[in-house]
Write a protein that holds these residues in place. Structure first.
Motif, PDB file in Angstrom:
ATOM      1  N   GLY A 101     -39.974   6.054 -45.448  1.00 34.17           N
ATOM      2  CA  GLY A 101     -38.936   6.866 -44.826  1.00 34.17           C
ATOM      3  C   GLY A 101     -37.591   6.186 -44.701  1.00 34.17           C
ATOM      4  N   VAL A 102     -37.482   4.941 -45.169  1.00 32.74           N
ATOM      5  CA  VAL A 102     -36.236   4.184 -45.128  1.00 32.74           C
ATOM      6  C   VAL A 102     -35.990   3.632 -46.529  1.00 32.74           C
ATOM      7  CG1 VAL A 102     -34.987   2.275 -44.067  1.00 32.74           C
ATOM      8  CG2 VAL A 102     -36.672   3.544 -42.724  1.00 32.74           C
ATOM      9  N   ARG A 103     -34.832   3.868 -47.078  1.00 38.24           N
ATOM     10  CA  ARG A 103     -34.497   3.384 -48.416  1.00 38.24           C
ATOM     11  C   ARG A 103     -33.992   1.936 -48.347  1.00 38.24           C
ATOM     12  NH1 ARG A 103     -35.948   5.885 -53.304  1.00 38.24           N
ATOM     13  NH2 ARG A 103     -36.575   7.977 -52.683  1.00 38.24           N
ATOM     14  N   ILE A 104     -34.551   1.075 -49.207  1.00 39.16           N
ATOM     15  CA  ILE A 104     -34.172  -0.329 -49.274  1.00 39.16           C
ATOM     16  C   ILE A 104     -33.378  -0.545 -50.570  1.00 39.16           C
ATOM     17  CG2 ILE A 104     -34.968  -2.706 -49.140  1.00 39.16           C
ATOM     18  CD1 ILE A 104     -35.852  -1.081 -46.769  1.00 39.16           C
ATOM     19  N   ILE A 105     -32.212  -1.179 -50.457  1.00 37.09           N
ATOM     20  CA  ILE A 105     -31.320  -1.377 -51.604  1.00 37.09           C
ATOM     21  C   ILE A 105     -30.833  -2.824 -51.604  1.00 37.09           C
ATOM     22  CG2 ILE A 105     -29.185  -0.598 -52.724  1.00 37.09           C
ATOM     23  CD1 ILE A 105     -29.487   2.032 -51.176  1.00 37.09           C
ATOM     24  N   TYR A 106     -30.648  -3.382 -52.804  1.00 40.71           N
ATOM     25  CA  TYR A 106     -30.170  -4.756 -52.953  1.00 40.71           C
ATOM     26  C   TYR A 106     -29.013  -4.743 -53.945  1.00 40.71           C
ATOM     27  CZ  TYR A 106     -30.356  -9.726 -54.365  1.00 40.71           C
ATOM     28  OH  TYR A 106     -30.058 -11.039 -54.665  1.00 40.71           O
ATOM     29  N   ASP A 107     -27.797  -4.941 -53.451  1.00 44.04           N
ATOM     30  CA  ASP A 107     -26.592  -4.902 -54.294  1.00 44.04           C
ATOM     31  C   ASP A 107     -26.539  -3.634 -55.146  1.00 44.04           C
ATOM     32  OD1 ASP A 107     -25.532  -7.219 -53.338  1.00 44.04           O
ATOM     33  OD2 ASP A 107     -25.999  -8.455 -55.069  1.00 44.04           O
ATOM     34  N   ILE A 117     -41.763   4.818 -51.268  1.00 46.73           N
ATOM     35  CA  ILE A 117     -42.284   3.598 -50.669  1.00 46.73           C
ATOM     36  C   ILE A 117     -41.334   2.447 -50.972  1.00 46.73           C
ATOM     37  CG2 ILE A 117     -43.695   2.751 -52.591  1.00 46.73           C
ATOM     38  CD1 ILE A 117     -44.884   3.015 -48.965  1.00 46.73           C
ATOM     39  N   GLY A 118     -41.078   1.589 -49.980  1.00 44.46           N
ATOM     40  CA  GLY A 118     -40.146   0.476 -50.152  1.00 44.46           C
ATOM     41  C   GLY A 118     -40.833  -0.859 -49.962  1.00 44.46           C
ATOM     42  N   GLN A 119     -40.328  -1.883 -50.659  1.00 45.89           N
ATOM     43  CA  GLN A 119     -40.911  -3.222 -50.607  1.00 45.89           C
ATOM     44  C   GLN A 119     -39.817  -4.224 -50.255  1.00 45.89           C
ATOM     45  OE1 GLN A 119     -44.085  -3.271 -50.822  1.00 45.89           O
ATOM     46  NE2 GLN A 119     -44.610  -1.420 -51.929  1.00 45.89           N
ATOM     47  N   PRO A 120     -39.537  -4.437 -48.957  1.00 43.83           N
ATOM     48  CA  PRO A 120     -38.441  -5.342 -48.583  1.00 43.83           C
ATOM     49  C   PRO A 120     -38.736  -6.804 -48.869  1.00 43.83           C
ATOM     50  CG  PRO A 120     -39.653  -4.643 -46.640  1.00 43.83           C
ATOM     51  CD  PRO A 120     -40.193  -3.840 -47.789  1.00 43.83           C
ATOM     52  N   GLY A 121     -40.017  -7.153 -49.061  1.00 45.87           N
ATOM     53  CA  GLY A 121     -40.368  -8.544 -49.304  1.00 45.87           C
ATOM     54  C   GLY A 121     -39.991  -9.047 -50.674  1.00 45.87           C
ATOM     55  N   ASN A 122     -39.411  -8.180 -51.522  1.00 44.44           N
ATOM     56  CA  ASN A 122     -39.034  -8.596 -52.870  1.00 44.44           C
ATOM     57  C   ASN A 122     -37.858  -9.560 -52.886  1.00 44.44           C
ATOM     58  OD1 ASN A 122     -40.932  -6.694 -53.502  1.00 44.44           O
ATOM     59  ND2 ASN A 122     -39.584  -5.374 -54.679  1.00 44.44           N
ATOM     60  N   GLY A 147     -34.586   8.454 -44.356  1.00 43.94           N
ATOM     61  CA  GLY A 147     -34.348   8.540 -42.926  1.00 43.94           C
ATOM     62  C   GLY A 147     -33.313   7.537 -42.478  1.00 43.94           C
ATOM     63  N   GLY A 148     -33.056   6.559 -43.311  1.00 43.77           N
ATOM     64  CA  GLY A 148     -32.055   5.532 -43.054  1.00 43.77           C
ATOM     65  C   GLY A 148     -31.911   4.684 -44.305  1.00 43.77           C
ATOM     66  N   ILE A 149     -30.848   3.892 -44.355  1.00 39.40           N
ATOM     67  CA  ILE A 149     -30.566   3.046 -45.508  1.00 39.40           C
ATOM     68  C   ILE A 149     -30.402   1.608 -45.039  1.00 39.40           C
ATOM     69  CG2 ILE A 149     -29.061   2.618 -47.488  1.00 39.40           C
ATOM     70  CD1 ILE A 149     -30.436   5.329 -47.570  1.00 39.40           C
ATOM     71  N   ILE A 150     -31.086   0.695 -45.713  1.00 35.85           N
ATOM     72  CA  ILE A 150     -30.899  -0.738 -45.487  1.00 35.85           C
ATOM     73  C   ILE A 150     -30.457  -1.342 -46.818  1.00 35.85           C
ATOM     74  CG2 ILE A 150     -32.004  -2.926 -44.888  1.00 35.85           C
ATOM     75  CD1 ILE A 150     -33.969  -1.328 -43.169  1.00 35.85           C
ATOM     76  N   GLN A 151     -29.215  -1.779 -46.879  1.00 33.82           N
ATOM     77  CA  GLN A 151     -28.689  -2.374 -48.111  1.00 33.82           C
ATOM     78  C   GLN A 151     -28.357  -3.844 -47.871  1.00 33.82           C
ATOM     79  OE1 GLN A 151     -26.074  -1.656 -51.968  1.00 33.82           O
ATOM     80  NE2 GLN A 151     -25.359  -0.451 -50.238  1.00 33.82           N
ATOM     81  N   MET A 152     -28.967  -4.705 -48.685  1.00 38.95           N
ATOM     82  CA  MET A 152     -28.708  -6.140 -48.617  1.00 38.95           C
ATOM     83  C   MET A 152     -27.648  -6.511 -49.646  1.00 38.95           C
ATOM     84  SD  MET A 152     -32.653  -7.421 -48.147  1.00 38.95           S
ATOM     85  CE  MET A 152     -33.371  -6.038 -49.056  1.00 38.95           C
ATOM     86  N   ILE A 153     -26.626  -7.241 -49.194  1.00 39.03           N
ATOM     87  CA  ILE A 153     -25.530  -7.677 -50.049  1.00 39.03           C
ATOM     88  C   ILE A 153     -25.685  -9.178 -50.292  1.00 39.03           C
ATOM     89  CG2 ILE A 153     -23.048  -7.712 -50.375  1.00 39.03           C
ATOM     90  CD1 ILE A 153     -24.190  -4.900 -50.003  1.00 39.03           C
ATOM     91  N   SER A 154     -25.733  -9.576 -51.552  1.00 36.07           N
ATOM     92  CA  SER A 154     -25.994 -10.979 -51.874  1.00 36.07           C
ATOM     93  C   SER A 154     -24.748 -11.839 -51.674  1.00 36.07           C
ATOM     94  CB  SER A 154     -26.501 -11.111 -53.306  1.00 36.07           C
ATOM     95  OG  SER A 154     -25.515 -10.694 -54.228  1.00 36.07           O
ATOM     96  N   LYS A 155     -24.977 -13.142 -51.554  1.00 36.86           N
ATOM     97  CA  LYS A 155     -23.893 -14.099 -51.403  1.00 36.86           C
ATOM     98  C   LYS A 155     -23.065 -14.185 -52.682  1.00 36.86           C
ATOM     99  CE  LYS A 155     -26.345 -17.319 -48.312  1.00 36.86           C
ATOM    100  NZ  LYS A 155     -26.883 -18.699 -48.206  1.00 36.86           N
ATOM    101  N   ASP A 156     -21.778 -14.493 -52.501  1.00 38.37           N
ATOM    102  CA  ASP A 156     -20.920 -14.774 -53.635  1.00 38.37           C
ATOM    103  C   ASP A 156     -21.097 -16.230 -54.053  1.00 38.37           C
ATOM    104  OD1 ASP A 156     -19.772 -12.186 -53.628  1.00 38.37           O
ATOM    105  OD2 ASP A 156     -18.448 -12.787 -51.982  1.00 38.37           O
TER     106      ASP A 156
END
Length: 785
Positions: A101-107, A117-122, A147-156
């Protein structure tokens, strides 16, 4: 008159420091897909900064840093066999596998699959610069199950080449070693990292290890064109200590005798070597069955993706995102034993997934008891191939002298799961050959003239696929200098297909194939009124759409693998939100929001025995309030607080086949609380920096109210309050920079339930959190100047 002058003076002064204090509101990309100051958006969105992610943290679990976000539940299970419990405004609270129910995004690259289904441990959290968390109606612009968005932004990457080393040690035999490199060579930026984590675990039977490698390479092709390549891989193994109960007891085994032409007879069998334990008296324990069945999981995941962005001119930008990957997951599960046996010469009964044995004497229960295997379980494996892509175009400009921005695009995702579900004993997969299952048995004979090992032990052998094809458009129009209108619409199509490799002609003759397509169009509308340069008021409305996952659709029976549940419907919702964003003086930001979510056809667990069967509840509602305050005071003192109130309820009556003692189920009454949700959550932090010594420290406090363990609200995990402390130094020495940190969790050594396993039918609903524990780390970096 004096009051009027004072008010006007304050209003005028607000313009003076408005631009300065707006720096307290970070720039985000998740809400509109273009960089925008979060203060000016009509959405609830928070950013977890680098210090909160890295300072004094193990950087192994998203819950470490997400606990500070209002509206978000992030519970650490104190073991690594299951993903952390992450939910936003109650969405995902009842998930049994992964993040739901929560979308996981990376950059910009999705880590959530087409089925939701989301896999945040990746992702290796040591590579993350910030995390954007969006709640509310605008999340639906990312498609189904948003139901919500979690987006991880990587380091420069660093401008100067740099290498990094780190070592961490802590309670319960925990260690972590890291190494990394970063730098820029002409127009190419690179960041590389690798680490290894090991722990014996707080609880019995909870040891784990994990290895991760990550690479990010950015090609600055021109001033207007960038190409970023991202790749990550991890491999891990973890024992699963399962849940604990509210009191000591025995796992129960059921025996059912089938007689031709007469009712069946069922008895319950208890064994003293198959105990489960009281979480309040023996919080470190694992139930006997976890050791007997050797419950554990091994995972690996490899994903490579790219993010291409090109500004065609000052008004038009195109972006293309894509990735491919492969994931393997092998999990050994403990099951409540459910044995069936037939009277002598009874050939009418066949068992496909229960006991698979017949007794050649109708009166000899001892023959059946001799077949008891307390180590019985299942090995559930998934080998997944997946890909996703998204193409978008952004246009900015003016229409009738009003500023606007418009983004449109389409997204495609695909996944194929090769799923096997095989009987296991003592954590070892049983024979699936074509030989007779019970050839040469002295007291036992196989049913119906003889089933093979494959027929008996292979419960599931299939290829499941899912894909999504979405189109969306969203934009912003500045109606006046003080009013912005935001709107969007998205059409989502999700197709799921199940193809069994077990021939239908093989006994039992069950058609386990099927396909279904879900489709919906959702829209959002929001507006923000900039009342003053330091006060914004906003409101929005949106529709939500959440499909079942492949796992949720897998079974239509809780006792036998008899095909997918194609009658399960997607849930739909109406989301309402209003809030304020304000700056006080020149150092304090305040965000507050009221929300209401009404959901129809909420996806729930209806039966949970050897297999979980899902169904739909008619209506649920989530009403709540969120508040956060962030102050940067004199003398390098920081104060932060976040409070969440949510009243998540079922608004219809239904009968549940799960929950209660021994999983007897019962009536769910309108007004029952959705399990896994906490009515009140509070997080607070006091931080202080002493620049002269490069020293910083913080005290964290967290409090949660009780949470129910099942839909019928038969019991709850009590509320709790804990405190943590962290501290660290830094020493720059020539080209070197050293840093050390100490973190003490649960400094008052409180006993509490860290998370619950919702609707577990084996009385094992509670997962105890660790008592007082510590982490101690040292890091070093060297720059090649």
């Amino acid at each position: 008159m004096k009051i009027r002058v004072l008010v006007l003076s304050l209003f005028a002064s607000s313009f003076v420091f408005a631009d300065d204090v707006k720096q307290l509101a970070p720039t985000v990309v998740t809400a509109t897909r273009v960089e925008t100051n979060s203060f000016d958006l009509p959405v609830s969105i928070d950013v977890v900064g680098s210090e909160s992610i890295h300072d004094g943290q193990a950087e192994m679990n998203l819950s470490e840093s997400l606990i500070r976000v209002p509206g978000l539940t992030a519970q650490n299970r104190t073991q690594m066999a299951q993903d952390p419990e992450i939910a936003t405004r109650g969405f995902g609270a009842r998930s049994a596998f992964g993040v739901r129910g929560v979308r996981i995004i990376y950059d910009g690259i999705p880590l959530s699959m087409p089925d939701g289904i989301g896999q945040p441990g990746n992702v290796d959290l040591s590579t993350i610069k910030s995390i954007e968390v969006m709640r509310g109606p605008f999340s639906s612009l990312y498609g189904s199950s948003s139901g919500g968005i979690i987006q991880m932004i990587s380091k420069d990457a660093t401008k100067t080449p740099q290498i990094d080393f780190g070592f961490m040690a802590g309670s319960y035999g925990t260690t972590k070693e890291t190494i990394g490199a970063s730098g820029t060579i002409k127009d190419i930026q690179y960041t590389l990292s690798a680490d290894r984590f090991d722990t014996d675990g707080y609880r019995d039977h909870s040891s784990a290890w994990k290895e991760q490698q990550t690479a990010k390479i950015k090609f600055n092709i021109s001033e207007s064109t960038k190409l970023t390549i991202l790749a990550n891989h991890f491999k891990s193994e973890a024992q699963d200590p399962l849940g604990l109960a509210a009191s000591d007891g025995f796992d129960r085994e059921k025996f059912t005798r089938y007689n031709s032409g007469s009712p069946s007879t069922t008895i319950t069998y208890l064994d003293s070597s198959n105990k489960y334990f009281n979480v309040f008296n023996n919080s470190k324990a694992a139930p006997d069955v976890a050791v007997l069945a050797d419950t554990r999981v091994s995972r690996s995941n490899t994903q490579i993706g790219f993010n291409f962005e090109s500004a065609l001119n000052e008004k038009n930008t195109i972006k293309l995102i894509g990735s491919v990957g492969q994931r393997s997951n092998l999990q050994y599960l403990a099951l409540p034993l459910s044995y069936g046996y037939a009277a002598y010469n009874n050939t009418s009964y066949q068992s496909f997934s229960n006991i698979y044995l017949g007794v050649n004497s109708a009166t000899h229960w001892s023959n059946a008891l001799a077949a008891v295997d307390l180590s019985k379980g299942r090995a559930s494996s998934i080998d997944r191939d997946f890909l996703n892509s998204e193409l978008s175009w952004t246009n900015t400009g003016k229409i009738f002298e009003k500023n606007y921005s418009l983004t449109t695009g389409f997204a495609y995702g695909w996944m194929n799961d090769r799923r096997l579900d095989i009987n296991a004993s003592g954590g070892q997969i049983l024979d699936t050959s074509t030989a007779l299952f019970c050839s040469g048995c002295a007291n036992l004979t196989s049913f119906a003239g003889g089933l093979t090992n494959y027929q008996v032990n292979m419960n599931r052998d299939e290829n499941d696929t899912a894909y999504n094809l979405d189109q969306y458009i969203q934009g912003k129009l500045s109606l006046t200098n003080s009013t912005d209108l935001h709107a969007g619409i998205r059409h989502s199509l999700v197709n799921m297909r199940f193809k069994s490799n077990i021939p239908v002609t093989v006994s039992p003759a069950v058609n386990m194939n099927g396909a279904v397509t879900f489709e919906d169009t959702t829209s959002v509308l929001g507006a923000v009124w900039k009342a003053t340069p330091t006060l914004n008021i906003y409101a929005n409305y949106g529709q939500g759409f959440e499909t079942p996952t492949l796992i949720e659709m897998a079974y239509n029976s809780s006792t036998a693998a008899t095909g997918p549940n194609l009658t399960l419907k997607p849930s739909t919702s109406d989301n309402y939100e209003t809030g304020i964003k304000a700056f006080l003086f020149n150092n304090t930001a305040i965000n507050a929001a009221l929300f209401r979510v009404v959901t129809r056809n909420e996806i729930i667990v209806n039966a949970n025995s050897a297999y979980s069967v899902y169904s739909n509840a008619q209506r649920t509602a989530r009403n709540g309030f969120e508040l956060s305050v962030d102050s940067h005071l004199n003398h390098n003192i920081g104060l932060y607080g976040a409070f969440t109130y949510i009243d998540a309820k079922f608004e219809s009556n239904f009968t549940s086949g799960v929950g209660g003692f021994n999983g007897g189920g019962g009536s769910v009454i309108s007004g029952n609380t959705i399990p896994g949700t906490y009515k009140q959550q509070l997080y607070g932090e006091f931080s202080w920096k002493y620049p002269e010594l490069n020293f910083k420290t913080a005290i964290e406090g967290r409090a949660n109210s009780k949470t129910y363990i099942d839909d019928i609200n038969s019991a709850s995990a009590p509320g709790y309050a804990i405190a943590n402390i962290r501290a660290g130094f830094e020493q720059p020495i020539s080209n070197w920079k050293f840093s050390e940190f100490l973190r003490i969790e649960n400094i008052f050594d409180k006993s509490y339930i860290g998370s619950v396993r919702v609707n577990d039918n084996n009385n094992r609903n509670y997962e105890a959190a660790a008592g007082r524990n510590y982490l101690l780390g040292i890091n070093a970096s060297y720059q090649f100047k």
